[in-house]
Design a protein around this motif. Structure first.
Motif, PDB file in Angstrom:
ATOM      1  N   MET A 140       0.939  -1.175  -0.025  1.00 51.40           N
ATOM      2  CA  MET A 140       0.094   0.024  -0.051  1.00 51.40           C
ATOM      3  C   MET A 140       0.687   1.290  -0.005  1.00 51.40           C
ATOM      4  O   MET A 140       1.490   1.572   0.977  1.00 51.40           O
ATOM      5  N   SER A 141       0.972   1.850  -1.172  1.00 50.96           N
ATOM      6  CA  SER A 141       1.879   3.050  -1.354  1.00 50.96           C
ATOM      7  C   SER A 141       0.739   4.291  -1.076  1.00 50.96           C
ATOM      8  O   SER A 141      -0.077   4.295  -0.446  1.00 50.96           O
ATOM      9  N   SER A 142       1.042   5.094  -2.143  1.00 53.15           N
ATOM     10  CA  SER A 142       0.252   6.465  -2.153  1.00 53.15           C
ATOM     11  C   SER A 142       0.661   7.040  -3.505  1.00 53.15           C
ATOM     12  O   SER A 142       1.918   6.825  -4.032  1.00 53.15           O
ATOM     13  N   VAL A 143       0.201   8.094  -3.969  1.00 53.33           N
ATOM     14  CA  VAL A 143       0.522   8.975  -5.085  1.00 53.33           C
ATOM     15  C   VAL A 143       1.693   9.623  -4.612  1.00 53.33           C
ATOM     16  O   VAL A 143       2.534  10.085  -5.494  1.00 53.33           O
ATOM     17  N   GLN A 144       1.870   9.731  -3.241  1.00 56.99           N
ATOM     18  CA  GLN A 144       3.258  10.683  -2.769  1.00 56.99           C
ATOM     19  C   GLN A 144       4.352   9.788  -2.664  1.00 56.99           C
ATOM     20  O   GLN A 144       5.578  10.024  -2.426  1.00 56.99           O
ATOM     21  N   GLY A 145       3.985   8.337  -3.290  1.00 63.41           N
ATOM     22  CA  GLY A 145       5.270   7.553  -3.724  1.00 63.41           C
ATOM     23  C   GLY A 145       5.909   8.116  -5.016  1.00 63.41           C
ATOM     24  O   GLY A 145       7.069   7.561  -5.200  1.00 63.41           O
ATOM     25  N   ARG A 146       5.564   9.021  -5.423  1.00 65.89           N
ATOM     26  CA  ARG A 146       5.783   9.551  -6.884  1.00 65.89           C
ATOM     27  C   ARG A 146       6.361  11.128  -7.000  1.00 65.89           C
ATOM     28  O   ARG A 146       6.910  11.425  -7.645  1.00 65.89           O
ATOM     29  N   TYR A 147       5.616  11.916  -5.834  1.00 66.86           N
ATOM     30  CA  TYR A 147       5.794  13.149  -5.768  1.00 66.86           C
ATOM     31  C   TYR A 147       5.351  13.354  -4.455  1.00 66.86           C
ATOM     32  O   TYR A 147       5.047  12.733  -3.423  1.00 66.86           O
ATOM     33  N   VAL A 148       5.864  14.637  -3.826  1.00 64.34           N
ATOM     34  CA  VAL A 148       5.758  15.058  -2.606  1.00 64.34           C
ATOM     35  C   VAL A 148       4.819  16.362  -2.413  1.00 64.34           C
ATOM     36  O   VAL A 148       4.705  17.363  -3.659  1.00 64.34           O
ATOM     37  N   ILE A 149       4.293  16.552  -1.196  1.00 66.62           N
ATOM     38  CA  ILE A 149       3.430  17.596  -1.013  1.00 66.62           C
ATOM     39  C   ILE A 149       3.956  18.173   0.190  1.00 66.62           C
ATOM     40  O   ILE A 149       4.611  17.491   1.250  1.00 66.62           O
ATOM     41  N   PRO A 150       4.576  19.481   0.070  1.00 68.75           N
ATOM     42  CA  PRO A 150       5.231  20.110   1.247  1.00 68.75           C
ATOM     43  C   PRO A 150       4.355  20.084   2.770  1.00 68.75           C
ATOM     44  O   PRO A 150       3.147  19.728   2.611  1.00 68.75           O
ATOM     45  N   LEU A 151       4.841  19.948   3.608  1.00 67.63           N
ATOM     46  CA  LEU A 151       4.476  19.586   5.043  1.00 67.63           C
ATOM     47  C   LEU A 151       4.059  18.231   5.280  1.00 67.63           C
ATOM     48  O   LEU A 151       3.765  17.930   6.483  1.00 67.63           O
ATOM     49  N   ILE A 152       4.067  17.203   4.276  1.00 64.74           N
ATOM     50  CA  ILE A 152       3.881  15.895   4.302  1.00 64.74           C
ATOM     51  C   ILE A 152       5.068  15.211   3.686  1.00 64.74           C
ATOM     52  O   ILE A 152       4.895  14.130   3.180  1.00 64.74           O
ATOM     53  N   LEU A 210      -0.442  11.573 -11.366  1.00 65.47           N
ATOM     54  CA  LEU A 210       0.436  11.041 -11.765  1.00 65.47           C
ATOM     55  C   LEU A 210       1.030  11.091 -12.959  1.00 65.47           C
ATOM     56  O   LEU A 210       2.142  10.963 -13.471  1.00 65.47           O
ATOM     57  N   THR A 211       0.017  11.172 -14.007  1.00 68.73           N
ATOM     58  CA  THR A 211       0.159  11.561 -15.509  1.00 68.73           C
ATOM     59  C   THR A 211       0.786  12.975 -15.365  1.00 68.73           C
ATOM     60  O   THR A 211       1.776  12.945 -16.254  1.00 68.73           O
ATOM     61  N   ALA A 212       0.304  14.009 -14.686  1.00 69.59           N
ATOM     62  CA  ALA A 212       1.038  15.483 -14.821  1.00 69.59           C
ATOM     63  C   ALA A 212       2.457  15.303 -14.068  1.00 69.59           C
ATOM     64  O   ALA A 212       3.137  16.094 -14.754  1.00 69.59           O
ATOM     65  N   ARG A 213       2.456  14.419 -13.145  1.00 70.55           N
ATOM     66  CA  ARG A 213       3.686  14.514 -12.703  1.00 70.55           C
ATOM     67  C   ARG A 213       4.804  13.720 -13.629  1.00 70.55           C
ATOM     68  O   ARG A 213       5.987  14.257 -13.722  1.00 70.55           O
ATOM     69  N   LYS A 214       4.321  12.887 -14.362  1.00 69.33           N
ATOM     70  CA  LYS A 214       5.320  12.187 -15.309  1.00 69.33           C
ATOM     71  C   LYS A 214       5.494  13.097 -16.351  1.00 69.33           C
ATOM     72  O   LYS A 214       6.649  12.861 -16.962  1.00 69.33           O
ATOM     73  N   ALA A 215       4.889  14.045 -16.876  1.00 68.81           N
ATOM     74  CA  ALA A 215       4.797  15.032 -17.741  1.00 68.81           C
ATOM     75  C   ALA A 215       5.651  16.110 -17.540  1.00 68.81           C
ATOM     76  O   ALA A 215       6.097  16.973 -18.327  1.00 68.81           O
ATOM     77  N   ALA A 216       5.792  16.428 -16.170  1.00 70.63           N
ATOM     78  CA  ALA A 216       6.268  17.715 -15.886  1.00 70.63           C
ATOM     79  C   ALA A 216       7.897  17.825 -15.760  1.00 70.63           C
ATOM     80  O   ALA A 216       8.332  16.673 -15.663  1.00 70.63           O
ATOM     81  N   PRO A 217       8.262  18.814 -16.470  1.00 65.94           N
ATOM     82  CA  PRO A 217       9.951  18.759 -16.310  1.00 65.94           C
ATOM     83  C   PRO A 217      10.520  18.687 -15.244  1.00 65.94           C
ATOM     84  O   PRO A 217      10.098  18.866 -13.982  1.00 65.94           O
TER      85      PRO A 217
END
Length: 256
Positions: free
Chosen positions: A123-135, A237-244
């Motif tokens: 059990m992961s999270s979308v935050q296994g691929r990007y981060v949110i500040p304070l978390i 997650l699609t947006a994260r993958k496409a982001a520079p």
């Protein structure tokens, strides 16, 4: 039907998945730090298991016996800026979310490897691929968990074991409300908390996560490695993958 061991089954996602699997006819081995919290849960077996304690893991797995699927679900979160988070809190979070997950996987893999079949679901999270500040502390544990899971997927494939990570966004499970918070009104990062509203999408339900897990078990080794839960998870997650990679994801969108 599969014999499925679930860590952290006393509430939230773990309890929801255990109930759903039982209803589908799977043999559920429900585990929790306090076995009394499993009293109202339908399960073939209920065991005490603390994923941060090797002796507890060894004892539970010995009592569980045959395991077809491990759902590694036990976890927690923390709210704090990285400048001021107590390092003991960060260490405890890694011990539970990351090392604990690997500790149980190490325990079940020998029997799966000998049989030439098995399934590890983390059990992961979308935050296994990007981060949110304070978390970010929570995100770091899930980034590390996904790296371990991806490595296991490569290493164990030869032995017939499939590995998967489930990636929900926020879940209406009560987990966020139980989070440790190290962020009072005197903290210099406190104003940042008020800027995060637009990045907090409506949570998915526990049932949606349970549906993703039951589908993963049904598909077996045909299931994908990464499994986003819900349209929001797939979109972000699609947006994260496409982001520079020239700047941290979300940085350009956060007025801070």
């Amino acid at each position: 039907m599969a014999r499925v061991l679930i860590t952290g089954a006393s509430r939230g996602i773990g309890k929801g998945v255990a109930t759903a699997l039982h209803e589908q006819g799977h043999e559920v081995i429900a585990t929790a730090r306090s076995v009394s919290m499993l009293d109202d849960l339908p399960a073939a077996q209920k065991l005490q298991l603390d994923v941060t304690d090797q002796a507890s893991v060894d004892q539970a797995l010995a009592e569980a016996g045959h395991i077809d699927v491990l759902l590694s679900n036990a976890g927690a979160t923390v709210r704090a800026p990285l400048e001021t988070i107590p390092l003991t809190a960060l260490s405890d979070l890694f011990e539970l979310n990351t090392f604990g997950a690997l500790r149980v996987a190490q325990g079940v893999l020998p029997q799966m490897r000998r049989r030439g079949t098995g399934q590890l679901i983390f059990m992961s999270s979308v935050q296994g691929r990007y981060v949110i500040p304070l978390i970010g502390a929570y995100g770091a544990t899930k980034h590390a968990l996904e790296a371990l899971a991806e490595t296991l997927a490569i290493e164990t494939r030869h032995f017939g074991v499939s590995v998967h990570v489930v990636q929900p966004p926020a879940v209406a499970s009560g987990g966020a409300e139980r989070a440790q918070v190290h962020l009072d009104d005197t903290n210099p990062y406190r104003p940042l908390l008020d800027r995060l509203g637009p990045f907090r999408a409506a949570p998915v339900s526990v049932q949606e996560v349970a549906d993703a897990v039951t589908a993963t078990i049904a598909e077996g080794d045909k299931a994908p490695f990464r499994i986003p839960v819900g349209e929001n998870a797939e979109a972000v997650l699609t947006a994260r993958k496409a982001a520079p990679d020239t700047a941290p994801f979300l940085a350009a969108h956060l007025d801070w």
